[in-house]
Each structure stands twice: as structure tokens, then as C-alpha cells.
Write a protein that holds these residues in place. Structure first.
Motif, short mmCIF file in Angstrom:
data_model
loop_
_atom_site.label_atom_id
_atom_site.label_comp_id
_atom_site.label_asym_id
_atom_site.label_seq_id
_atom_site.Cartn_x
_atom_site.Cartn_y
_atom_site.Cartn_z
N UNK A 273 0.82 -1.21 0.00
CA UNK A 273 0.00 0.00 0.00
C UNK A 273 0.86 1.26 0.00
N UNK A 274 2.03 1.22 0.64
CA UNK A 274 2.92 2.38 0.62
C UNK A 274 3.41 2.64 -0.79
N UNK A 275 3.80 1.60 -1.50
CA UNK A 275 4.34 1.78 -2.84
C UNK A 275 3.27 1.99 -3.90
N UNK A 276 2.03 1.64 -3.62
CA UNK A 276 0.94 1.87 -4.57
C UNK A 276 0.24 3.21 -4.35
N UNK A 277 0.45 3.82 -3.22
CA UNK A 277 -0.23 5.07 -2.92
C UNK A 277 0.29 6.21 -3.78
N UNK A 278 -0.62 7.05 -4.23
CA UNK A 278 -0.26 8.22 -5.01
C UNK A 278 -0.65 9.44 -4.19
N UNK A 279 0.30 10.30 -3.97
CA UNK A 279 0.04 11.50 -3.18
C UNK A 279 0.20 12.71 -4.09
N UNK A 280 -0.81 13.54 -4.11
CA UNK A 280 -0.76 14.75 -4.90
C UNK A 280 -0.63 15.93 -3.96
N UNK A 281 0.41 16.71 -4.14
CA UNK A 281 0.63 17.89 -3.32
C UNK A 281 0.57 19.10 -4.24
N UNK A 282 -0.31 20.01 -3.91
CA UNK A 282 -0.43 21.26 -4.66
C UNK A 282 0.66 22.20 -4.14
N UNK A 283 1.79 22.21 -4.83
CA UNK A 283 2.95 22.97 -4.33
C UNK A 283 2.71 24.46 -4.38
N UNK A 284 1.97 24.94 -5.37
CA UNK A 284 1.69 26.38 -5.44
C UNK A 284 0.88 26.84 -4.24
N UNK A 285 -0.17 26.11 -3.92
CA UNK A 285 -1.00 26.44 -2.76
C UNK A 285 -0.20 26.30 -1.47
N UNK A 286 0.65 25.28 -1.40
CA UNK A 286 1.49 25.05 -0.23
C UNK A 286 2.45 26.21 -0.01
N UNK A 287 3.12 26.63 -1.08
CA UNK A 287 4.05 27.76 -0.98
C UNK A 287 3.33 29.05 -0.60
N UNK A 288 2.15 29.26 -1.17
CA UNK A 288 1.38 30.45 -0.86
C UNK A 288 0.98 30.48 0.62
N UNK A 289 0.56 29.36 1.16
CA UNK A 289 0.17 29.34 2.57
C UNK A 289 1.38 29.56 3.48
N UNK A 290 2.53 29.06 3.08
CA UNK A 290 3.75 29.31 3.87
C UNK A 290 4.10 30.79 3.85
N UNK A 291 4.01 31.41 2.69
CA UNK A 291 4.32 32.83 2.57
C UNK A 291 3.34 33.67 3.39
N UNK A 292 2.07 33.29 3.40
CA UNK A 292 1.08 34.02 4.19
C UNK A 292 1.38 33.88 5.68
N UNK A 293 1.76 32.70 6.11
CA UNK A 293 2.07 32.50 7.53
C UNK A 293 3.33 33.24 7.94
N UNK A 294 4.29 33.29 7.07
CA UNK A 294 5.55 34.00 7.39
C UNK A 294 5.28 35.50 7.46
N UNK A 295 4.52 36.01 6.51
CA UNK A 295 4.28 37.47 6.49
C UNK A 295 3.28 37.88 7.59
N UNK A 296 2.44 36.98 8.08
CA UNK A 296 1.48 37.31 9.10
C UNK A 296 2.10 37.39 10.48
N UNK A 297 3.22 36.69 10.70
CA UNK A 297 3.85 36.70 12.01
C UNK A 297 4.78 37.91 12.15
N UNK A 298 4.66 38.63 13.25
CA UNK A 298 5.57 39.77 13.45
C UNK A 298 6.99 39.28 13.79
N UNK A 299 7.92 40.04 13.43
CA UNK A 299 9.31 39.69 13.69
C UNK A 299 9.69 40.18 15.08
N UNK A 300 10.15 39.31 15.95
CA UNK A 300 10.46 39.65 17.34
C UNK A 300 11.98 39.60 17.58
N UNK A 301 12.74 40.26 16.77
CA UNK A 301 14.20 40.23 16.94
C UNK A 301 14.64 41.27 17.91
#
Length: 74
Positions: A46-74
Motif C-alpha cells: 500500500x505504501x508503494x501503490x499510494x499516489x500522493x498529490x501535493x499542490x505545491x503552489x498552494x502550499x508555498x502560498x500558505x507558507x508565505x502568508x504564515x511568514x508574512x502574518x507573524x511579526x518579527x520579534x528580533x
């Protein structure tokens, strides 16, 4: 001599297979062995037959939104 051993084994087998408690125990042992042997094979297949689809564009966009939403506490 082998005939008497065969007859004795036959009597033992008949005595064991007519007892319901022994049958349940033997069935449980056989089922346990099958599960122990078959389940890892099923998992690997089942591990080798499983197909996983990852929407990389949506994934990158959500990462960018989370990074820009957090204030920088340096």
C-alpha cells in the motif's frame, strides 16, 4: 511400528479436533500467524501503490502568508 505411530497420531488428532476449545486455540494461532505474515506485506504494497498529490503552489502560498502574518520579534 510406523503403523502404530500413525494410528496413535490419528487418535490424538481426532481427540484434539473434536474439542471446541482446542479448535478455537488452533484457529487463533493460525489467524495470528496469517496476520503477522500478511499485514507487513499489505503495508509495504500500500505504501508503494499510494499516489500522493501535493499542490505545491498552494502550499508555498500558505507558507508565505504564515511568514508574512507573524511579526518579527528580533
Amino acid at each position: 511400528m510406523s503403523a502404530t505411530i500413525g494410528a496413535a497420531l490419528k487418535k490424538i488428532a481426532v481427540a484434539l479436533l473434536t474439542d471446541k476449545k482446542v479448535l478455537k486455540t488452533i484457529g487463533g494461532i493460525i489467524l495470528g500467524i496469517i496476520i503477522i505474515v500478511v499485514m507487513p506485506i499489505i503495508a509495504v504494497v500500500s505504501v508503494f501503490n499510494g499516489i500522493m498529490y501535493i499542490d505545491t503552489d498552494n502550499f508555498n502560498q500558505s507558507i508565505q502568508e504564515n511568514i508574512s502574518a507573524e511579526p518579527c520579534n528580533h
